[in-house]
Design a protein around this motif. Structure first.
Motif, mmCIF file in Angstrom:
data_model
loop_
_atom_site.group_PDB
_atom_site.id
_atom_site.type_symbol
_atom_site.label_atom_id
_atom_site.label_comp_id
_atom_site.label_asym_id
_atom_site.label_seq_id
_atom_site.Cartn_x
_atom_site.Cartn_y
_atom_site.Cartn_z
ATOM 1 N N UNK A 119 1.772 14.542 -3.293
ATOM 2 C CA UNK A 119 2.378 14.310 -4.333
ATOM 3 C C UNK A 119 3.122 14.847 -4.995
ATOM 4 N N UNK A 120 2.847 16.111 -5.665
ATOM 5 C CA UNK A 120 3.495 16.777 -6.027
ATOM 6 C C UNK A 120 4.120 16.608 -7.266
ATOM 7 N N UNK A 121 4.383 16.024 -8.016
ATOM 8 C CA UNK A 121 4.049 15.431 -9.471
ATOM 9 C C UNK A 121 6.147 14.501 -9.263
ATOM 10 N N UNK A 136 0.861 -0.920 0.258
ATOM 11 C CA UNK A 136 -0.142 -0.079 -0.175
ATOM 12 C C UNK A 136 1.318 1.227 -0.416
ATOM 13 N N UNK A 137 -0.091 2.050 -1.355
ATOM 14 C CA UNK A 137 0.540 3.125 -1.106
ATOM 15 C C UNK A 137 0.242 4.729 -0.975
ATOM 16 N N UNK A 138 0.433 5.382 -0.145
ATOM 17 C CA UNK A 138 -0.615 6.265 -0.058
ATOM 18 C C UNK A 138 0.154 8.323 -0.336
ATOM 19 N N UNK A 139 0.210 8.869 -1.047
ATOM 20 C CA UNK A 139 -0.251 9.940 -1.444
ATOM 21 C C UNK A 139 -1.522 10.644 -1.486
ATOM 22 N N UNK A 140 -1.358 11.909 -0.735
ATOM 23 C CA UNK A 140 -2.229 12.885 -0.805
ATOM 24 C C UNK A 140 -2.048 13.974 -2.323
ATOM 25 N N UNK A 141 -2.924 14.450 -2.525
ATOM 26 C CA UNK A 141 -2.976 15.963 -3.987
ATOM 27 C C UNK A 141 -1.734 16.688 -3.375
ATOM 28 N N UNK A 142 -1.999 16.551 -2.129
ATOM 29 C CA UNK A 142 -1.007 17.761 -1.269
ATOM 30 C C UNK A 142 0.396 17.498 -0.743
ATOM 31 N N UNK A 170 -4.357 11.296 -5.607
ATOM 32 C CA UNK A 170 -5.528 11.302 -7.065
ATOM 33 C C UNK A 170 -5.552 11.332 -8.339
ATOM 34 N N UNK A 171 -6.418 10.573 -9.125
ATOM 35 C CA UNK A 171 -6.335 9.636 -10.574
ATOM 36 C C UNK A 171 -5.866 10.303 -11.511
ATOM 37 N N UNK A 172 -5.409 12.033 -11.186
ATOM 38 C CA UNK A 172 -4.303 12.342 -12.268
ATOM 39 C C UNK A 172 -2.880 12.936 -12.200
ATOM 40 N N UNK A 173 -2.422 12.513 -10.637
ATOM 41 C CA UNK A 173 -1.287 12.052 -10.215
ATOM 42 C C UNK A 173 -0.340 11.637 -10.729
ATOM 43 N N UNK A 174 1.187 11.938 -10.798
ATOM 44 C CA UNK A 174 2.496 10.719 -10.994
ATOM 45 C C UNK A 174 2.366 9.205 -10.624
ATOM 46 N N UNK A 175 1.989 9.417 -9.397
ATOM 47 C CA UNK A 175 1.619 8.308 -8.693
ATOM 48 C C UNK A 175 0.369 7.289 -8.795
ATOM 49 N N UNK A 176 -0.413 7.981 -9.986
ATOM 50 C CA UNK A 176 -1.972 7.257 -10.374
ATOM 51 C C UNK A 176 -0.933 6.510 -11.417
#
Length: 139
Positions: A45-47, A37-43, A68-74
């Protein structure tokens, strides 16, 4: 905050924290896992992508990512054959993925292939080569 959350759900006996470890110990620990499991909130994640994510991908084990669905992680986890991305709006949709993964693990049907093909483009050798090519272009 995580420890308090785990305690509030009565999961303390099943949770083990290893904190920071040397790379060889980390690889040893990763090889014992069935699901990451890895979690990064939008604030937060920062690309960026945490470096450890590449080790997780190379392990071949399933990855559950909260972001976030539009993040680098996603974007990265979506390229992994056994990765799943969810956010606040799709928590309920992540439950079947976790249930399926647990069932497959308990039935010894969870195929784990270390260094799967999708991870090859993120290997240290490939990344160094790409970085060297970029430097060659700049120079």
């Amino acid at each position: 905050w995580l420890r308090k959350l785990i305690e509030s759900h009565g999961l303390s006996a099943k949770y083990v924290s290893h904190n920071r470890q040397p790379r060889d110990r980390t690889i040893e620990l990763l090889s014992e896992c069935s699901l990451f499991y890895i979690g990064l909130t939008r604030d937060k994640e920062q690309g960026i992508l945490p470096q450890r994510l590449f080790d997780l991908a190379a392990s071949g084990r399933p990855i559950l990512a909260y972001t976030a669905p539009d993040s680098e992680l996603a974007s990265f986890v979506s390229t992994i054959d056994n990765g799943y991305v969810f956010d606040d709006d799709s928590i309920a949709e992540a439950v079947p993925y976790v249930e399926r993964t647990i069932r497959r693990w308990s039935e010894d049907d969870l195929a784990i292939t270390p260094r799967p093909a999708y991870a090859a483009s993120y290997s240290a050798e490939t990344m160094v080569r790409a970085f060297a090519e970029l430097l060659d272009e700049i120079v």
